[in-house]
Design a protein around this motif. Structure first.
Motif, PDB file in Angstrom:
ATOM      1  N   ASP A 140      46.544  32.426-160.524  1.00 32.37           N
ATOM      2  CA  ASP A 140      46.939  31.109-160.022  1.00 32.37           C
ATOM      3  C   ASP A 140      47.366  31.253-158.558  1.00 32.37           C
ATOM      4  O   ASP A 140      48.170  32.150-158.237  1.00 32.37           O
ATOM      5  CB  ASP A 140      48.100  30.557-160.854  1.00 32.37           C
ATOM      6  N   ASP A 146      49.352  29.625-156.931  1.00 29.85           N
ATOM      7  CA  ASP A 146      50.778  29.349-156.752  1.00 29.85           C
ATOM      8  C   ASP A 146      51.662  30.491-157.226  1.00 29.85           C
ATOM      9  O   ASP A 146      52.882  30.485-156.974  1.00 29.85           O
ATOM     10  CB  ASP A 146      51.172  28.080-157.516  1.00 29.85           C
ATOM     11  N   SER A 147      51.074  31.445-157.940  1.00 22.25           N
ATOM     12  CA  SER A 147      51.884  32.513-158.518  1.00 22.25           C
ATOM     13  C   SER A 147      52.571  33.323-157.420  1.00 22.25           C
ATOM     14  O   SER A 147      51.920  33.906-156.550  1.00 22.25           O
ATOM     15  CB  SER A 147      51.009  33.430-159.374  1.00 22.25           C
ATOM     16  N   VAL A 169      55.708  29.688-155.248  1.00 21.03           N
ATOM     17  CA  VAL A 169      56.282  28.389-155.582  1.00 21.03           C
ATOM     18  C   VAL A 169      57.311  28.023-154.502  1.00 21.03           C
ATOM     19  O   VAL A 169      58.176  28.844-154.168  1.00 21.03           O
ATOM     20  CB  VAL A 169      56.969  28.430-156.963  1.00 21.03           C
ATOM     21  N   ARG A 225      61.378  27.263-162.585  1.00 18.32           N
ATOM     22  CA  ARG A 225      60.883  26.008-162.025  1.00 18.32           C
ATOM     23  C   ARG A 225      61.814  24.877-162.461  1.00 18.32           C
ATOM     24  O   ARG A 225      62.234  24.819-163.618  1.00 18.32           O
ATOM     25  CB  ARG A 225      59.451  25.751-162.479  1.00 18.32           C
ATOM     26  N   THR A 228      53.185  34.939-165.227  1.00 16.02           N
ATOM     27  CA  THR A 228      53.874  33.659-165.410  1.00 16.02           C
ATOM     28  C   THR A 228      55.259  33.685-164.773  1.00 16.02           C
ATOM     29  O   THR A 228      55.838  32.632-164.506  1.00 16.02           O
ATOM     30  CB  THR A 228      53.995  33.332-166.906  1.00 16.02           C
ATOM     31  N   LEU A 248      55.125  31.946-161.568  1.00 13.58           N
ATOM     32  CA  LEU A 248      55.062  30.479-161.624  1.00 13.58           C
ATOM     33  C   LEU A 248      56.431  29.872-161.900  1.00 13.58           C
ATOM     34  O   LEU A 248      56.565  28.646-161.933  1.00 13.58           O
ATOM     35  CB  LEU A 248      54.074  30.041-162.705  1.00 13.58           C
TER      36      LEU A 248
END
Length: 374
Positions: A239, A241-242, A245, A262, A314, A317
């Protein structure tokens, strides 16, 4: 001696031939007859010409109204689902019906009343529908541009993030071309919005939608290509965005302020912690949470891949936490409690981290948004 021979009649010297009373009466009669003839002929000619002119005029007006009504019917059909205000089409439908009523009237009635009012009303109703279609098309262009903005931003992010990451230049080039094309289409949409040409507005809306779809496909193709290079396992997903963020999208964990997740999943974690506190009298022990791209890169070791490659985690993220305090061991009371209750609060233990999974990690817990691809 008196002569018996009468003297011949001699007209007075001032009387001209034909000037007797009788002759004058006859001449006058002839003039009256000639005048009546001229009047009658003139009336016949005038009536003939006038009647023909009126008939021609009535026919022309009728033909104009019929043509206008036929055009209005086509407009009514093509405008279905393409107007900002449906009342405009309803009004046009009414005027079409009224025009057909006028067209069905006898010629004499149309001569007396004319078709001007019907034509004016039909024209006004048609103009209103066309204006409403322009307004609708403007709305379509505006909506398409709003959706396009997020797609463009994501595509640019993917294109930038994959630079120097080993992806085929041709795949990145396809995304760049799609971005450039969409930028040109967007500029054309600007021009269309500045005017009121329906065809141009409809074309702009279609082009934006079509090219946005092409951009989305090109973005996914590049993402998949990078995923294939960066993430060695099927349960890992690259991803852009990993690890990247924005700070504004992250929030501190209240009882462990050095850790962040998040912002949109924080409340679920807070609720889970409150339930955990009721069960054990302590907070969840947070050992790891959001990781930047750089911190993930420092943890990743291809020879002993206990941490995912950067871009594939993850944690990057902001949707994962590593939990201690007994949870880090399979079969403990704390671990079993989380297995039973965590999903009620929006957190889960992924299959790959289960005892029989690819990388057994009892401590790794994720937001259910990971499953949803959010």
């Amino acid at each position: 001696m008196t002569s018996t021979n009468a003297m011949p009649h001699v007209d007075p010297p001032d009387v001209k031939p034909g000037g007797t009373a009788r002759e004058r009466r006859e001449a006058k009669a002839r003039r009256r007859r000639s005048l009546r003839t001229v009047v009658v002929v003139t009336l016949v000619v005038v009536l003939a010409m006038g009647g023909g002119g009126l008939a021609w005029y009535a026919a022309e007006e009728t033909a104009d109204l019929a043509t206008q009504n036929s055009t209005a019917k086509q407009l009514l059909a093509t405008s279905a689902g393409k107007v900002a205000e449906e009342t405009a089409r309803a009004s046009l439908s009414t005027q079409i019906a009224e025009a057909e009523t006028v067209l069905a009237e006898p010629v004499l009635s149309r001569l007396l009343t004319g078709t001007g009012d019907a034509r004016d009303s039909l024209g006004a109703a048609s103009d209103a529908v066309e204006t409403s279609m322009v307004d609708f098309a403007r709305g379509q262009v505006t909506a398409a541009r709003k959706g396009m903005t997020s797609a463009q931003a994501h595509a640019e992010k993917v294109h930038t993030a994959t630079e120097g990451m080993g992806v085929d230049d041709a795949v990145r080039g396809q995304l760049r071309a799609a971005l450039d094309t969409l930028a040109a289409v967007d500029a054309a949409a600007d021009d269309a919005l500045a005017g009121a040409d329906l065809a141009e507005l409809e074309k702009a809306a279609t082009d934006l939608s079509t090219n946005r779809s092409a951009l989305t496909l090109a973005t996914q193709s590049l993402t998949d290509a990078q995923d294939a290079i960066s993430c060695p396992h099927p349960d890992q997903t690259w991803d852009p965005d990993s690890g990247k963020v924005p700070r504004s999208a992250l929030a501190e964990i209240p009882w462990a302020p050095t850790h962040k997740v998040r912002a949109d999943v924080l409340q679920d974690l807070v609720d889970l912690d409150a339930a955990y506190w009721e069960a054990f009298g302590v907070h969840l022990t947070i050992n790891s949470s959001y990781r930047t791209y750089e911190s993930q890169a420092s943890l990743y070791d291809p020879a002993a891949p206990t941490a995912a490659p950067p871009g594939c985690s993850t944690h990057g993220l902001g949707l994962a936490v590593d939990i201690g305090g007994g949870v880090q061991t399979f079969g403990t009371q704390q671990y079993d409690w989380l297995k039973q209750h965590a999903e009620t609060y929006g957190w889960t233990h992924p299959d790959w981290a289960e005892p029989g999974g690819r990388m057994p990690e009892p401590w790794h817990w994720e937001s259910v948004l990971v499953r949803a691809g959010s």
